[in-house]
Write a protein that holds these residues in place. Sequence first.
Motif, short mmCIF file in Angstrom:
data_model
loop_
_atom_site.label_atom_id
_atom_site.label_comp_id
_atom_site.label_asym_id
_atom_site.label_seq_id
_atom_site.Cartn_x
_atom_site.Cartn_y
_atom_site.Cartn_z
N LYS A 172 -14.09 10.02 -5.37
CA LYS A 172 -13.10 8.94 -5.45
C LYS A 172 -13.27 7.99 -4.28
CE LYS A 172 -8.03 8.32 -5.32
NZ LYS A 172 -6.74 9.04 -5.26
N THR A 173 -13.32 6.69 -4.57
CA THR A 173 -13.43 5.69 -3.51
C THR A 173 -12.28 4.69 -3.62
OG1 THR A 173 -14.85 4.25 -4.85
CG2 THR A 173 -15.94 5.85 -3.41
N ARG A 174 -11.77 4.30 -2.48
CA ARG A 174 -10.73 3.28 -2.39
C ARG A 174 -10.93 2.52 -1.07
NH1 ARG A 174 -10.36 4.73 -6.85
NH2 ARG A 174 -8.50 5.23 -8.09
N LEU A 195 0.83 -1.20 0.00
CA LEU A 195 0.00 0.00 0.00
C LEU A 195 0.87 1.26 0.00
CD1 LEU A 195 -2.98 0.99 0.17
CD2 LEU A 195 -2.71 1.02 2.65
N ASN A 248 -12.28 4.61 2.06
CA ASN A 248 -11.69 5.93 1.82
C ASN A 248 -12.52 6.62 0.74
OD1 ASN A 248 -9.60 6.17 3.61
ND2 ASN A 248 -8.03 5.43 2.23
N LEU A 274 -15.35 -2.53 -4.07
CA LEU A 274 -15.63 -2.29 -2.66
C LEU A 274 -16.86 -3.08 -2.20
CD1 LEU A 274 -15.19 1.59 -2.28
CD2 LEU A 274 -13.64 -0.20 -1.54
N ASP A 303 2.53 1.56 -3.31
CA ASP A 303 1.55 1.54 -4.41
C ASP A 303 1.95 0.54 -5.50
OD1 ASP A 303 -0.78 2.23 -5.58
OD2 ASP A 303 -0.14 4.16 -6.37
N GLN A 317 -13.15 8.80 5.98
CA GLN A 317 -12.78 7.40 6.21
C GLN A 317 -13.76 6.79 7.20
OE1 GLN A 317 -8.94 5.86 8.22
NE2 GLN A 317 -8.51 5.67 6.03
N ASN A 345 -14.57 8.33 -9.89
CA ASN A 345 -13.32 7.57 -9.78
C ASN A 345 -13.55 6.51 -8.71
OD1 ASN A 345 -10.74 6.61 -9.56
ND2 ASN A 345 -9.76 8.56 -9.17
N TYR A 346 -14.29 5.47 -9.10
CA TYR A 346 -14.76 4.47 -8.14
C TYR A 346 -13.92 3.20 -8.19
CZ TYR A 346 -19.16 7.20 -8.16
OH TYR A 346 -20.11 8.20 -8.08
N ASP A 347 -13.71 2.60 -7.03
CA ASP A 347 -13.21 1.25 -6.94
C ASP A 347 -14.44 0.34 -6.81
OD1 ASP A 347 -12.20 -1.23 -6.31
OD2 ASP A 347 -10.92 -0.54 -4.67
#
Length: 375
Positions: A286-288, A50, A305, A247, A53, A367, A242-244
């Motif tokens: 944005k999701t992470r 992490l 996140n 999740l 990266d 978060q 900007n999605y993950d």
Amino acid sequence: MSAGLLRNSFKGAASAAPFFPTLLDQMPNAIVVFDAENLKLAYANPAAELALDASRKSLEGQSIPDLFGDNPPLNNMISEVCAGHFSTQRQELVLHALPGSIHQDSTPAHVVVALLDDPSLVIMEWFPIDQQLRSERDERVTQQVEANKQLMRNLAHEIKNPLGGIRGAAQLLEYELPHKGLHEYTQVIIKESDRLQALVDRLLAPHRKAHAMELFNVHEALERVRSLVLAEFPKGLRIIRNYDTSLPDILGDREQLIQATLNIAHNAAQALGEEIEQGTAQIELKTRVARSVTISKKRYKLALNLHVIDNGPGIPEDIRERIFFPLVSGRNGGSGLGLTLAQTFIQQHQGFVACESRPGHTDFHIQIPYRTQEK
């Protein structure tokens, strides 16, 4: 983690490679193991993946200079340990990422380098100093927010009681006035009383409503936020997804989290007035996923996140440290409650919200930990 425990974790590691102990996979700090002769990585735990990266597979075989460049303090630590002058070296230094890498920030960190029982292997552990500072800052903010919330609740109750009397007296006075032209003044009193009543209700609302906890898809919630903001600002504003999409569903009060994100995104859109006129305004959702996070001194395996990022003028420096305080607003006519309510909703989910702002880039970072269904 102590250097002794690190060394013991890797006893016999050379003969068992690449089956390194799973213990280090669970550690919250970034840890890598490398060859003392050529400095090439043999192992990286998930926290190091992490931090750098990059995946473990892509990291294995790279050297320390490949990852951190020419870093004399770090190189000196490693040389002293590899030469056997010290079994362990500890130092606070800056870890620089190489130009062109995905993770380009320089990180002030506390670094530990130790020689394992097998002298051909060296272990390096690090954690960002700002992580510790952020934890201390979050604790101070939480205490301040709790004090502010208690103050505002008490103040709201103190205002609410006489406010009804003022409004009632104005209505009675309006009935008794001989000239209707004077009603204009009583209407001012009544309307301002109603406005203050609405303000008080907004201050008390987050503490009255019970949680409606459910599992839901955070991206469906963000799509609702996106559509609401674009409905109010249909021209000149672009909202980037900007999605993950990997999740998992999150447990929480869906409406509260929508409202918290909407308050932040709406504030961002209002701050983008000039950019909207020029057609250059943009907000990024944005999701992470975050792994092994600590929030308010409690450890969670996974957390969401969520970032709301805009390219506006930034938050004025004089209020930057107070933007979550009640009645603090950087906009004329603003109530100063949107961010306060957002923070309250997020904290009720054991999460936190923070902000970094400079001209052209404002990032609200939310978060929220993933929790199991409460029985």
